[in-house]
Design a protein around this motif. Sequence first.
Motif, mmCIF file in Angstrom:
data_model
loop_
_atom_site.group_PDB
_atom_site.id
_atom_site.type_symbol
_atom_site.label_atom_id
_atom_site.label_comp_id
_atom_site.label_asym_id
_atom_site.label_seq_id
_atom_site.Cartn_x
_atom_site.Cartn_y
_atom_site.Cartn_z
ATOM 1 N N PRO A 110 0.820 -1.223 0.000
ATOM 2 C CA PRO A 110 0.000 0.000 0.000
ATOM 3 C C PRO A 110 0.854 1.274 0.000
ATOM 4 O O PRO A 110 0.508 2.254 -0.670
ATOM 5 N N TYR A 111 1.959 1.257 0.749
ATOM 6 C CA TYR A 111 2.838 2.417 0.798
ATOM 7 C C TYR A 111 3.559 2.597 -0.535
ATOM 8 O O TYR A 111 3.693 3.724 -1.024
ATOM 9 N N ARG A 112 3.997 1.505 -1.124
ATOM 10 C CA ARG A 112 4.653 1.557 -2.437
ATOM 11 C C ARG A 112 3.700 2.186 -3.465
ATOM 12 O O ARG A 112 4.085 3.087 -4.215
ATOM 13 N N ASN A 113 2.462 1.715 -3.477
ATOM 14 C CA ASN A 113 1.484 2.223 -4.443
ATOM 15 C C ASN A 113 1.151 3.691 -4.188
ATOM 16 O O ASN A 113 0.939 4.460 -5.136
ATOM 17 N N PHE A 114 1.112 4.067 -2.914
ATOM 18 C CA PHE A 114 0.871 5.473 -2.554
ATOM 19 C C PHE A 114 1.965 6.369 -3.118
ATOM 20 O O PHE A 114 1.689 7.421 -3.712
ATOM 21 N N LEU A 115 3.214 5.965 -2.951
ATOM 22 C CA LEU A 115 4.333 6.763 -3.447
ATOM 23 C C LEU A 115 4.326 6.850 -4.967
ATOM 24 O O LEU A 115 4.516 7.929 -5.544
ATOM 25 N N ILE A 116 4.105 5.720 -5.622
ATOM 26 C CA ILE A 116 4.091 5.705 -7.088
ATOM 27 C C ILE A 116 3.002 6.626 -7.618
ATOM 28 O O ILE A 116 3.223 7.432 -8.538
ATOM 29 N N ASP A 117 1.815 6.525 -7.038
ATOM 30 C CA ASP A 117 0.695 7.355 -7.491
ATOM 31 C C ASP A 117 0.987 8.832 -7.260
ATOM 32 O O ASP A 117 0.718 9.675 -8.129
ATOM 33 N N MET A 118 1.550 9.164 -6.113
ATOM 34 C CA MET A 118 1.827 10.560 -5.788
ATOM 35 C C MET A 118 2.865 11.167 -6.729
ATOM 36 O O MET A 118 2.687 12.280 -7.233
ATOM 37 N N PHE A 119 3.950 10.425 -6.973
ATOM 38 C CA PHE A 119 5.007 10.980 -7.810
ATOM 39 C C PHE A 119 4.627 10.998 -9.282
ATOM 40 O O PHE A 119 5.127 11.839 -10.039
ATOM 41 N N GLU A 120 3.740 10.111 -9.710
ATOM 42 C CA GLU A 120 3.260 10.150 -11.093
ATOM 43 C C GLU A 120 2.471 11.418 -11.365
ATOM 44 O O GLU A 120 2.407 11.896 -12.502
ATOM 45 N N LYS A 121 1.857 11.974 -10.330
ATOM 46 C CA LYS A 121 1.043 13.180 -10.477
ATOM 47 C C LYS A 121 1.859 14.459 -10.378
ATOM 48 O O LYS A 121 1.353 15.547 -10.659
ATOM 49 N N LYS A 122 3.109 14.352 -9.962
ATOM 50 C CA LYS A 122 3.963 15.533 -9.813
ATOM 51 C C LYS A 122 4.642 15.877 -11.140
ATOM 52 O O LYS A 122 5.012 14.983 -11.915
ATOM 53 N N SER A 123 4.821 17.164 -11.390
ATOM 54 C CA SER A 123 5.569 17.599 -12.565
ATOM 55 C C SER A 123 7.064 17.417 -12.311
ATOM 56 O O SER A 123 7.498 17.242 -11.168
ATOM 57 N N THR A 124 7.827 17.481 -13.380
ATOM 58 C CA THR A 124 9.282 17.377 -13.258
ATOM 59 C C THR A 124 9.827 18.478 -12.359
ATOM 60 O O THR A 124 10.718 18.242 -11.524
ATOM 61 N N ALA A 125 9.278 19.688 -12.494
ATOM 62 C CA ALA A 125 9.734 20.823 -11.678
ATOM 63 C C ALA A 125 9.396 20.604 -10.207
ATOM 64 O O ALA A 125 10.196 20.930 -9.318
ATOM 65 N N GLU A 126 8.218 20.060 -9.935
ATOM 66 C CA GLU A 126 7.815 19.802 -8.547
ATOM 67 C C GLU A 126 8.719 18.764 -7.901
ATOM 68 O O GLU A 126 9.109 18.897 -6.733
ATOM 69 N N ILE A 127 9.059 17.731 -8.652
ATOM 70 C CA ILE A 127 9.941 16.689 -8.115
ATOM 71 C C ILE A 127 11.336 17.251 -7.860
ATOM 72 O O ILE A 127 11.969 16.947 -6.845
#
Length: 210
Positions: A110-127
Motif C-alpha cells: 500500500p505504501y509503495r502504491n501510494f508513493l508511485i501514485d503521488m510521484f506520477e502526479k507531480k511535474s518534473t519541476a515539482e519533483i
Amino acid sequence: MDSIKNLNWRYATKKFDNNKILTESKINILKESFRLTATSYGLQPLKMVVISNKTLQEKLQAATYNQKQIGTASHVLVLCIEKTIDTSYINKIQDLTKEIRNTPDTILEPYRNFLIDMFEKKSTAEIATWATNQVYLALGNLLTVCAQENIDACPMEGFESKKYNDILKLNQKGLQATLVLPIGYRATDDFFADLKKVRRPLNEVVLEIT
C-alpha cells in the motif's frame, strides 16, 4: 555543551590551508553521515560527489565565480539531486526496505502504491524542488558533523550548476549539481575566523508554548 561549543567554533570558511589534507577516516565519516541523512519518505533522492583532484578543483573554481575556497579546500563535496524519481526508482527503494527489514507485502505494497501514485502526479519541476529540499537537509547534517569533527567547511549556492554538470559529467549519471561544500582546515590568516558569530537572540528565534 560540546555540541554548542563546536557549533560556535564553526563558520563559513573563506580561506583554507591547502597544505592540510583531511584523512581518509574523516572523509569516511562525512560519507556515512551523508548516507544516514533523513529524507522525505526515506527515498534519498540525492548523491554526493567527493573531489580531491586539484586540477579538477581549479576547473570547478572557475565555475564558482572564482571563489578560492574551491581551489584551496582539501576536498570539495558536490551535493546532487537525482533527476529521475519514477516508478522504477521507488520500487528499488521499497525492495531495499523489504530486503533489510523483511517487511510483509501487506504492509509494504500500500505504501509503495501510494508513493508511485503521488510521484506520477507531480511535474518534473515539482519533483526537482522536492529533491532539492532533501539536499538542504543533507547539507545541514554535514555542517553539524563537520563542526563535531573540527572540519572546516563553507556551504555554497553561488556556482554555475550547468558548468559543474558538464565538468563532472553529471548529466550522464542522471544527476544535477545543487549545492557545493568545500571542506578542509582554515588558513591561519583567514580574516573571518576570528569574527564574532552574528545570530539573533534566542528569545527572538525560539517560541515556547506551554
